[in-house]
Scaffold this motif. Structure first.
Motif, PDB file in Angstrom:
ATOM      1  N   ALA A   1      -6.432  -4.678  -3.204  1.00  0.00           N
ATOM      2  CA  ALA A   1      -5.152  -4.134  -2.747  1.00  0.00           C
ATOM      3  C   ALA A   1      -4.425  -3.458  -3.887  1.00  0.00           C
ATOM      4  O   ALA A   1      -4.639  -3.777  -5.070  1.00  0.00           O
ATOM      5  CB  ALA A   1      -4.274  -5.247  -2.168  1.00  0.00           C
ATOM      6  N   LEU A   2      -3.586  -2.490  -3.532  1.00  0.00           N
ATOM      7  CA  LEU A   2      -2.565  -1.927  -4.413  1.00  0.00           C
ATOM      8  C   LEU A   2      -1.242  -2.522  -3.936  1.00  0.00           C
ATOM      9  O   LEU A   2      -0.550  -1.924  -3.098  1.00  0.00           O
ATOM     10  CB  LEU A   2      -2.526  -0.400  -4.311  1.00  0.00           C
ATOM     11  N   PRO A   3      -0.863  -3.697  -4.402  1.00  0.00           N
ATOM     12  CA  PRO A   3       0.237  -4.438  -3.756  1.00  0.00           C
ATOM     13  C   PRO A   3       1.596  -3.750  -3.844  1.00  0.00           C
ATOM     14  O   PRO A   3       2.465  -3.998  -3.001  1.00  0.00           O
ATOM     15  CB  PRO A   3       0.243  -5.774  -4.503  1.00  0.00           C
ATOM     16  N   ASP A   4       1.786  -2.898  -4.837  1.00  0.00           N
ATOM     17  CA  ASP A   4       3.089  -2.249  -4.985  1.00  0.00           C
ATOM     18  C   ASP A   4       3.147  -0.881  -4.321  1.00  0.00           C
ATOM     19  O   ASP A   4       4.200  -0.246  -4.310  1.00  0.00           O
ATOM     20  CB  ASP A   4       3.424  -2.097  -6.475  1.00  0.00           C
ATOM     21  N   ARG A   5       1.998  -0.416  -3.771  1.00  0.00           N
ATOM     22  CA  ARG A   5       1.961   0.916  -3.146  1.00  0.00           C
ATOM     23  C   ARG A   5       0.930   0.887  -2.014  1.00  0.00           C
ATOM     24  O   ARG A   5      -0.142   1.477  -2.095  1.00  0.00           O
ATOM     25  CB  ARG A   5       1.598   1.987  -4.185  1.00  0.00           C
ATOM     26  N   LEU A   6       1.305   0.171  -0.961  1.00  0.00           N
ATOM     27  CA  LEU A   6       0.395   0.034   0.161  1.00  0.00           C
ATOM     28  C   LEU A   6       0.231   1.366   0.881  1.00  0.00           C
ATOM     29  O   LEU A   6       1.195   2.132   1.016  1.00  0.00           O
ATOM     30  CB  LEU A   6       0.914  -1.022   1.137  1.00  0.00           C
ATOM     31  N   PRO A   7      -0.990   1.662   1.353  1.00  0.00           N
ATOM     32  CA  PRO A   7      -1.172   2.921   2.083  1.00  0.00           C
ATOM     33  C   PRO A   7      -0.490   2.874   3.441  1.00  0.00           C
ATOM     34  O   PRO A   7      -0.277   1.792   4.014  1.00  0.00           O
ATOM     35  CB  PRO A   7      -2.695   3.013   2.240  1.00  0.00           C
ATOM     36  N   ALA A   8      -0.169   4.037   3.952  1.00  0.00           N
ATOM     37  CA  ALA A   8       0.411   4.128   5.294  1.00  0.00           C
ATOM     38  C   ALA A   8      -0.633   3.778   6.340  1.00  0.00           C
ATOM     39  O   ALA A   8      -1.841   3.816   6.083  1.00  0.00           O
ATOM     40  CB  ALA A   8       0.932   5.539   5.531  1.00  0.00           C
ATOM     41  N   ASP A   9      -0.162   3.413   7.531  1.00  0.00           N
ATOM     42  CA  ASP A   9      -1.094   3.203   8.628  1.00  0.00           C
ATOM     43  C   ASP A   9      -1.879   4.490   8.882  1.00  0.00           C
ATOM     44  O   ASP A   9      -1.364   5.602   8.695  1.00  0.00           O
ATOM     45  CB  ASP A   9      -0.337   2.833   9.902  1.00  0.00           C
ATOM     46  N   PRO A  10      -3.143   4.365   9.303  1.00  0.00           N
ATOM     47  CA  PRO A  10      -3.912   5.578   9.614  1.00  0.00           C
ATOM     48  C   PRO A  10      -3.237   6.352  10.731  1.00  0.00           C
ATOM     49  O   PRO A  10      -2.602   5.765  11.623  1.00  0.00           O
ATOM     50  CB  PRO A  10      -5.283   5.038  10.042  1.00  0.00           C
ATOM     51  N   PRO A  11      -3.353   7.688  10.715  1.00  0.00           N
ATOM     52  CA  PRO A  11      -2.621   8.514  11.695  1.00  0.00           C
ATOM     53  C   PRO A  11      -3.026   8.232  13.131  1.00  0.00           C
ATOM     54  O   PRO A  11      -2.231   8.434  14.046  1.00  0.00           O
ATOM     55  CB  PRO A  11      -2.971   9.948  11.287  1.00  0.00           C
ATOM     56  N   GLN A  12      -4.265   7.756  13.333  1.00  0.00           N
ATOM     57  CA  GLN A  12      -4.710   7.497  14.697  1.00  0.00           C
ATOM     58  C   GLN A  12      -4.396   6.076  15.151  1.00  0.00           C
ATOM     59  O   GLN A  12      -4.791   5.666  16.242  1.00  0.00           O
ATOM     60  CB  GLN A  12      -6.220   7.754  14.831  1.00  0.00           C
ATOM     61  N   ALA A  13      -3.680   5.301  14.325  1.00  0.00           N
ATOM     62  CA  ALA A  13      -3.417   3.905  14.666  1.00  0.00           C
ATOM     63  C   ALA A  13      -2.573   3.792  15.926  1.00  0.00           C
ATOM     64  O   ALA A  13      -1.524   4.411  16.053  1.00  0.00           O
ATOM     65  CB  ALA A  13      -2.708   3.211  13.502  1.00  0.00           C
ATOM     66  N   VAL A  14      -3.065   2.999  16.873  1.00  0.00           N
ATOM     67  CA  VAL A  14      -2.332   2.708  18.103  1.00  0.00           C
ATOM     68  C   VAL A  14      -2.524   1.230  18.399  1.00  0.00           C
ATOM     69  O   VAL A  14      -3.314   0.544  17.752  1.00  0.00           O
ATOM     70  CB  VAL A  14      -2.836   3.562  19.286  1.00  0.00           C
ATOM     71  N   ASP A  15      -1.801   0.747  19.375  1.00  0.00           N
ATOM     72  CA  ASP A  15      -1.893  -0.668  19.708  1.00  0.00           C
ATOM     73  C   ASP A  15      -2.731  -0.914  20.958  1.00  0.00           C
ATOM     74  O   ASP A  15      -2.565  -1.896  21.656  1.00  0.00           O
ATOM     75  CB  ASP A  15      -0.478  -1.239  19.902  1.00  0.00           C
ATOM     76  N   ASN A  16      -3.629   0.040  21.233  1.00  0.00           N
ATOM     77  CA  ASN A  16      -4.581  -0.155  22.324  1.00  0.00           C
ATOM     78  C   ASN A  16      -5.959   0.248  21.830  1.00  0.00           C
ATOM     79  O   ASN A  16      -6.151   0.487  20.639  1.00  0.00           O
ATOM     80  CB  ASN A  16      -4.164   0.662  23.555  1.00  0.00           C
TER      81      ASN A  16
END
Length: 361
Positions: A71-86
Motif C-alpha cells: 500500500a501507499l498509505p498516505d496516497r491511496l489510489p482513487a476507485d477505478p472508473p468502472q467501479a459500481v456496486d453491482n
C-alpha cells in the motif's frame, strides 16, 4: 508469514506492463528493491511512504527477489472508473480473500460481451495446445511455433502455480505483439482476458482470441520441494486432461537438461515424468528434440520408456530452431541459465512448438 517493512521511495527504476521497480529506504537507512503493481496499489513516486511485504526478498528466494508494495498509505489510489456496486463490471474475484483481491470481469460471466459465445461452447475444435512446466519455456515454445508458422495466432494461458499477477513477468511484457493474447486462469490475474478455470480459459483462447494454437504454463516462480508430488508444475498433467476433455490436441513440452546440477532434473526432469506419467490420464504427444548429445539422448529415451504405453513419443527435427531461439524478442533464461548454458532445455521447448505448428497444416 508476512515480514512487514515500511519505507520511503527514493528512486523509480524500470517499468514494464503493469509493474514498476523501486528503490525504498527503510528508517534504519537500509535499502530494498521493491516492486509495485500500479493497478492494485497506485503509482508510487519518490517521497511516497510504502508498506512492504519483504519476506521473499529477505529469504533470498529466486524469483521473489523483491519486496512487494502492499500500500501507499498516505496516497491511496482513487476507485477505478468502472467501479459500481453491482455486477455490471464483473464479479470475478481473484487472489480471493487476500487483502489485495481484485474484482474483475470474467470472460464468460453474464456481463461479458463474450458470454453468449462461451455459454454454448463445448470444444476447442482440435486446437493444438502445448503444455509446459516452467514459465521460461513460453518464449522458446513460441519461437518454435513461429519458426515454421510465423502467422499462427498463439494464445498463452497463465495458470496460477507461480506468480498470480501476469504483470510480474517481464518475459510476457516483452512478448506483447507476438501473442494473440494472454488468458489468466484460476487465481492468476492481469491478462487480456480473465477466466475462472483452465477449461473456460481454453475455450476463450479458441473462440474469443481466435487462436490457432495455445500454450499453457504457470507464471514465474515455480515451487518445488524436492519430492515427487510437491511441485507446482504437477498441474501440467491436469492441463493435458483439460485439453483432451475439450477436444483439443495436447502436446507435451518436456523439461530436458544436461546442465541442471540437480540429479532429479537431469535428462528428463522428474517434474515432467510425474506430471505426464502419473497425473495426465489423457493421451498426449510428448516431443523429444532430435540432435541432442548422444549421452543425453540415451538418458531421455530410458526415462520415457515407461510412458510409451500412455503417450505417443515423437522425435522432431531441430534444424533452424537454434537460430529461431537466438532471434527471440525476449531473453531466454531458466534457473539462471541462458540459451548457451542450457541449450537442451530451450531446444526441447522449441521442438514442442514446432511440432504443434505442424499440426495446423
Amino acid at each position: 508469514m508476512v515480514r512487514w517493512r515500511s519505507g520511503t521511495v527514493t528512486t523509480v527504476r524500470r517499468r514494464w506492463a503493469g509493474a514498476v521497480e523501486l528503490d525504498v529506504e527503510l528508517p534504519d537507512g537500509a535499502r530494498m528493491r521493491a516492486l509495485a503493481y500500479p493497478a492494485l496499489v497506485g503509482d508510487p513516486e519518490p517521497g511516497d511512504r510504502v508498506l512492504l511485504n519483504a519476506g521473499a526478498l529477505l529469504m533470498g528466494l529466486g524469483t521473489g527477489g523483491y519486496a512487494l508494495v502492499v500500500a501507499l498509505p498516505d496516497r491511496l489510489p482513487a476507485d477505478p472508473p468502472q467501479a459500481v456496486d453491482n455486477r455490471d463490471a464483473g464479479h470475478l474475484v481473484k487472489a480471493r480473500y487476500t487483502p489485495l483481491q481484485p474484482i474483475l470481469l470474467g470472460v464468460d460471466e453474464e456481463a461479458s460481451p463474450h458470454h453468449a459465445r462461451l455459454a454454448t461452447a463445448e470444444s476447442i475444435d482440435g486446437m493444438p495446445v502445448v503444455t509446459a512446466d516452467l514459465h521460461s519455456a513460453l518464449p522458446a515454445v513460441l519461437a518454435g511455433v513461429h519458426a515454421d508458422a510465423p502467422r499462427a495466432r498463439v494464445a498463452y494461458l497463465l495458470t496460477d502455480g507461480g506468480a498470480l499477477p501476469a504483470w510480474f513477468s517481464r518475459t510476457l511484457a516483452g512478448l506483447a505483439g507476438h501473442l494473440a493474447g494472454t488468458v489468466t486462469v484460476g487465481q492468476a490475474f492481469g491478462g487480456d482476458l480473465e477466466a475462472t478455470t483452465l477449461h473456460s480459459g481454453l475455450l476463450a483462447a479458441r473462440h474469443v482470441l481466435d487462436a490457432d494454437l495455445a500454450i499453457v504454463a504457470q507464471g514465474p516462480g515455480n515451487l518445488g520441494t524436492g519430492t515427487r508430488w510437491g511441485f507446482s508444475g504437477v498441474a501440467v498433467g491436469e492441463a493435458v486432461n483439460a485439453v483432451a476433455t475439450l477436444g483439443g490436441r495436447p502436446v507435451g513440452s518436456l523439461r530436458v537438461s544436461d546442465a541442471d546440477p540437480r540429479p532429479r532434473h537431469r535428462g528428463v526432469s522428474h517434474h515432467s515424468l510425474t506430471a505426464y506419467g502419473r497425473v495426465a490420464l489423457a493421451r498426449a504427444e510428448l516431443v523429444v528434440p532430435d540432435g541432442l548429445d548422444p549421452e543425453l539422448t540415451a538418458a531421455v529415451t530410458a526415462a520415457l520408456a515407461p510412458l510409451v504405453d500412455r503417450h505417443r513419443i515423437v522425435t522432431v527435427p531441430t534444424d533452424g530452431l537454434y537460430a529461431a531461439l537466438r532471434a527471440s524478442p525476449v531473453g531466454l533464461s531458466t534457473m539462471g541459465r541462458g540459451l548457451d548454458a542450457d541449450h537442451a532445455y530451450f531446444l526441447a521447448a522449441a521442438a514442442a512448438g514446432r511440432y504443434a505448428a505442424g499440426l495446423l497444416d
